[in-house]
Design a protein around this motif. Structure first.
Motif, mmCIF file in Angstrom:
data_model
loop_
_atom_site.group_PDB
_atom_site.id
_atom_site.type_symbol
_atom_site.label_atom_id
_atom_site.label_comp_id
_atom_site.label_asym_id
_atom_site.label_seq_id
_atom_site.Cartn_x
_atom_site.Cartn_y
_atom_site.Cartn_z
ATOM 1 N N THR A 264 40.262 45.440 73.505
ATOM 2 C CA THR A 264 38.760 45.300 72.959
ATOM 3 C C THR A 264 38.209 46.785 72.241
ATOM 4 O O THR A 264 37.501 46.752 71.216
ATOM 5 N N TYR A 265 38.643 47.828 72.988
ATOM 6 C CA TYR A 265 38.417 49.085 72.493
ATOM 7 C C TYR A 265 39.219 49.364 71.024
ATOM 8 O O TYR A 265 38.589 49.961 70.017
ATOM 9 N N SER A 266 40.406 49.300 71.068
ATOM 10 C CA SER A 266 41.184 49.433 70.129
ATOM 11 C C SER A 266 40.836 48.416 68.760
ATOM 12 O O SER A 266 40.560 48.880 67.636
ATOM 13 N N GLY A 267 40.209 47.049 68.989
ATOM 14 C CA GLY A 267 39.804 46.192 67.957
ATOM 15 C C GLY A 267 38.276 46.790 67.417
ATOM 16 O O GLY A 267 38.187 46.803 66.501
ATOM 17 N N SER A 268 37.565 47.474 68.244
ATOM 18 C CA SER A 268 36.408 47.977 67.724
ATOM 19 C C SER A 268 36.356 49.107 66.895
ATOM 20 O O SER A 268 35.933 49.111 65.737
ATOM 21 N N LEU A 269 37.513 50.007 67.190
ATOM 22 C CA LEU A 269 38.121 51.032 66.229
ATOM 23 C C LEU A 269 38.256 50.372 64.716
ATOM 24 O O LEU A 269 38.139 51.031 63.891
ATOM 25 N N SER A 270 39.329 49.583 64.974
ATOM 26 C CA SER A 270 39.842 49.082 63.818
ATOM 27 C C SER A 270 38.909 48.000 62.981
ATOM 28 O O SER A 270 38.728 48.369 61.671
ATOM 29 N N TRP A 271 38.021 47.498 63.644
ATOM 30 C CA TRP A 271 36.916 46.847 62.552
ATOM 31 C C TRP A 271 35.814 47.717 61.967
ATOM 32 O O TRP A 271 35.475 47.749 61.036
ATOM 33 N N SER A 272 35.641 48.750 62.991
ATOM 34 C CA SER A 272 34.836 50.079 62.312
ATOM 35 C C SER A 272 35.336 50.431 60.972
ATOM 36 O O SER A 272 34.867 50.785 59.962
ATOM 37 N N ASN A 273 36.669 50.832 61.082
ATOM 38 C CA ASN A 273 37.338 51.447 59.976
ATOM 39 C C ASN A 273 37.453 50.331 58.612
ATOM 40 O O ASN A 273 37.061 50.548 57.575
ATOM 41 N N PHE A 274 37.778 49.118 59.197
ATOM 42 C CA PHE A 274 37.488 48.085 58.141
ATOM 43 C C PHE A 274 36.367 47.708 57.386
ATOM 44 O O PHE A 274 36.364 47.868 55.939
ATOM 45 N N SER B 227 33.717 49.626 57.271
ATOM 46 C CA SER B 227 33.133 50.787 56.804
ATOM 47 C C SER B 227 33.422 51.091 55.271
ATOM 48 O O SER B 227 32.780 51.622 54.369
ATOM 49 N N ARG B 228 34.618 50.877 55.121
ATOM 50 C CA ARG B 228 35.236 50.832 53.619
ATOM 51 C C ARG B 228 34.958 49.797 52.844
ATOM 52 O O ARG B 228 34.727 50.084 51.474
ATOM 53 N N LEU B 229 34.564 48.582 53.209
ATOM 54 C CA LEU B 229 34.131 47.371 52.443
ATOM 55 C C LEU B 229 32.857 47.357 52.232
ATOM 56 O O LEU B 229 32.219 47.114 51.095
ATOM 57 N N LEU B 230 32.062 47.857 53.321
ATOM 58 C CA LEU B 230 30.437 47.653 53.269
ATOM 59 C C LEU B 230 29.842 49.144 53.000
ATOM 60 O O LEU B 230 28.807 49.028 52.654
ATOM 61 N N HIS B 231 30.428 50.187 53.252
ATOM 62 C CA HIS B 231 30.036 51.408 53.187
ATOM 63 C C HIS B 231 28.948 51.498 54.072
ATOM 64 O O HIS B 231 27.741 52.113 53.896
ATOM 65 N N ARG B 232 29.043 50.976 55.147
ATOM 66 C CA ARG B 232 28.133 51.028 56.186
ATOM 67 C C ARG B 232 28.718 51.416 57.730
ATOM 68 O O ARG B 232 29.864 50.676 57.944
ATOM 69 N N GLU C 281 28.973 56.509 51.898
ATOM 70 C CA GLU C 281 28.531 56.815 50.924
ATOM 71 C C GLU C 281 28.766 55.737 49.897
ATOM 72 O O GLU C 281 30.009 55.828 49.134
ATOM 73 N N GLY C 282 27.927 54.857 49.229
ATOM 74 C CA GLY C 282 28.266 53.704 48.252
ATOM 75 C C GLY C 282 27.869 54.229 47.001
ATOM 76 O O GLY C 282 28.228 53.725 45.954
ATOM 77 N N SER C 283 26.815 54.951 46.710
ATOM 78 C CA SER C 283 26.409 55.297 45.631
ATOM 79 C C SER C 283 27.019 56.213 44.485
ATOM 80 O O SER C 283 26.849 56.343 43.199
ATOM 81 N N CYS C 284 27.938 56.943 45.040
ATOM 82 C CA CYS C 284 28.707 58.281 44.329
ATOM 83 C C CYS C 284 29.609 57.489 43.594
ATOM 84 O O CYS C 284 29.971 58.329 42.447
ATOM 85 N N ARG C 285 30.258 56.507 43.622
ATOM 86 C CA ARG C 285 31.204 55.853 43.027
ATOM 87 C C ARG C 285 32.441 56.992 42.899
ATOM 88 O O ARG C 285 33.052 56.876 41.798
ATOM 89 N N ASP C 286 32.994 57.744 43.909
ATOM 90 C CA ASP C 286 33.996 58.387 43.767
ATOM 91 C C ASP C 286 34.090 59.553 42.498
ATOM 92 O O ASP C 286 34.981 59.722 41.980
#
Length: 555
Positions: free
Chosen positions: A321-331, A333-338, A512-517
């Motif tokens: 459960t702990y490892s899954g929560s870490l991985s979903w966090s990473n997943f 955060s990159r897709l939703l910028h949240r 950060e989603g608005s900087c557009r890299d």
């Protein structure tokens, strides 16, 4: 307080783990990593392999899988422990890129989810046996109980795992002693009751078919890494103990798996003399039979078996459960910028596991792992190839492992391309396109391709897709303020940000989603290295090195 701002809940889930947080000893980290040993999945899976292929084939298959996965995961484990980043962040800098590693985050999250559901189903069997609850109700109970046990992350996990090991060792030791002293224990262990249609005699195809399915467990290094990243820095005079804790707590689990194989075949071999093979493969029934030989009372045996199974499954499912929560966090955060906080993804992980339990993943686990092995080994092998071959042996990529979004290209074809190609070819083979033998050994096809392709692609692209730019940060500061969240973090976690006009931490940069890299170049500058971008003030130092710079190696 925002959940994402609570260190007790967050455990630095999306960033470098600073030394101030890494307060546990190598011994405590090691004990937390050992939670994998308590998994009852091994007893059920080992029984399935032995009953289908025979003891000799199963043993050799496990040995081959261990010989393959141990060196692959060794390099990753040391990189995680030394750099204090989890496997998702490690993958970013080891040839996959910032968004390229999103795919591997999903692969890893799926791995933790599969085993959370499978181990949860075993836990539910014990709960039903003890309480006579309807199985679907037991599924819900065992899923919900994981939420309070994992919300507080390592702060709770380290204490729980350490405190419960003595009881677990005592219970499993009594069971092994009971089975080992039974008449003809060695014979029933090596020659269990198997169907007439099962394989007889050792064959190369049977050995490698078992090994191929076991290659899925290479992804277990990710779960070990979620604890190894919190290792304290190695201290002078204690480097040997530190390395031993990393080896045994990380890739060493594959060595322990062979020990578990002998334990499980001993227990199952005896249990099959007292009940049917199908029932003997269910851990709660298995240990009830074994304890009943000792106690002579079915009720007492059932209570002991239920206690062992429930304790074992809580220990391993805290990890899942702990490892899954870490991985979903990473997943996400990159897709939703949240990033609403790691605790939110605990609920998602548990909810999805409940769905899989209801869909009866328990009786389909061998098929699920056989398919998953093609993808999982492609990821781990491509990661290991970059860390060991590209970074250390051939110097085709920077020795420095860069995980910050601000410094990475979105996709690096070295690791990402290698994994996609290897997994695709292996899955095509798995569905029979290249014949029955290739179908049975498809994970080995993925393994070979994922090891060979990274140096070829890195040489062809001249390593240009590893680092997009570097940051020049104010010199002499161990911690720097984030211009977005106002927190102070280790310099290793920071980057110069022209969009916000200051330094930014890796988490705020990810969300950060608005900087557009805009801080990174749209293409590689001919004849140049990574684009340096610094602050307009004060002396500066470069903290992310271009290719060829003298930086610390990994592994």
């Amino acid at each position: 307080m925002d959940l994402a701002d609570n260190p007790a809940l967050e455990d630095y889930s999306l960033r470098y783990a600073p030394s101030a947080f890494r307060s546990w000893s190598p011994w405590m980290i090691f004990l937390s990593c050992l939670a994998g040993l308590s998994a009852m999945a091994g007893y059920a899976l080992d029984a399935a392999f032995v009953n289908t292929f025979g003891f000799g084939n199963a043993l050799l298959g496990f040995a081959v899988a261990t010989a393959v996965t141990f060196p692959l995961t060794l390099t990753a484990a040391f990189a995680i422990a030394r750099k204090h980043i989890d496997i998702d962040l490690l993958t970013r800098g080891a040839g996959f890129g910032y968004l390229g590693s999103t795919l591997t985050s999903l692969v890893y999250a799926t791995y933790t989810l599969i085993f959370l559901a499978y181990e949860g189903a075993i836990m539910a069997q014990a709960l039903t046996a003890l309480t006579h609850l309807e199985p679907h109700v037991s599924y819900a109970v065992v899923a919900l109980v994981m939420i309070p046990l994992t919300v507080y992350g390592m702060s709770f996990t380290a204490k729980f795992q350490a405190w419960t090991w003595p009881l677990w060792v005592a219970l499993i030791g009594v069971a092994l002693g009971s089975a080992a002293t039974a008449p003809h224990a060695a014979h029933t262990m090596v020659h269990p009751h198997i169907p007439a249609t099962a394989a007889t005699g050792v064959t190369v195809l049977a050995v490698f078919t078992i090994a191929a399915a076991q290659l899925a467990l290479a992804a277990q290094v990710g779960e070990q890494g979620d604890y190894l990243r919190l290792m304290p820095d190695s201290q002078p005079g204690r480097a040997g103990r530190w390395r031993l804790a990393v080896i045994l707590g990380g890739p060493g689990l594959t060595l322990f798996a062979v020990v578990i194989f002998f334990a499980s075949t001993l227990l199952v071999g005896y249990a099959e003399t007292q009940t049917t093979p199908d029932r003997a493969a269910e851990p709660v029934e298995l240990f009830t039979v074994v304890y009943q030989r000792l106690t002579g009372n079915h009720t007492a045996a059932l209570v002991l078996a239920g206690l062992l199974v429930l304790l074992s499954q809580i220990k391993i499912n805290i990890m899942n459960t702990y490892s899954g929560s870490l991985s979903w966090s990473n997943f996400f955060s990159r897709l939703l910028h949240r990033h609403p906080g790691r605790a939110v993804w605990v609920f998602l992980q548990v909810g999805l596991a409940l769905v899989l339990m209801e869909l009866d993943v328990y009786h389909h686990i061998v098929t699920v792992l056989a398919w998953y092995a093609n993808v999982g080994i492609a990821w781990i092998a491509a990661l290991a190839a970059d860390l060991l071959i590209n970074k250390r042996l051939l110097k085709l990529s920077p020795a420095h492992i860069e995980f910050r979004r601000a410094h990475l290209y979105n996709v690096n074809p070295v690791g990402f391309g290698s994994m996609v190609i290897a997994a695709t070819v292996a899955i095509v083979a798995y569905y029979g396109a290249f014949g029955a033998t290739a179908a049975a050994l498809s994970p080995f096809i993925a393994l070979v391709l994922a090891l060979v392709l990274p140096p070829i692609i890195a040489a062809a692209t001249r390593g240009r897709w590893y680092i997009a730019r570097t940051s020049e940060l104010p010199d002499g500061e161990e911690e720097l303020p984030c211009a977005v969240c106002a927190g102070s973090y280790d310099a290793a976690d920071m980057a110069a940000c022209p969009y916000h006009g200051g330094t930014i931490c890796s988490l705020c940069c990810s969300t950060e989603g608005s900087c557009r890299d805009r801080c990174k170049p749209s293409s590689w500058r001919p004849g140049g290295g990574p684009v340096p971008l610094g602050m307009p003030t004060a002396p500066a130092r470069t903290v992310s090195a271009p290719i060829g710079a003298a930086t610390e190696e990994v592994g």
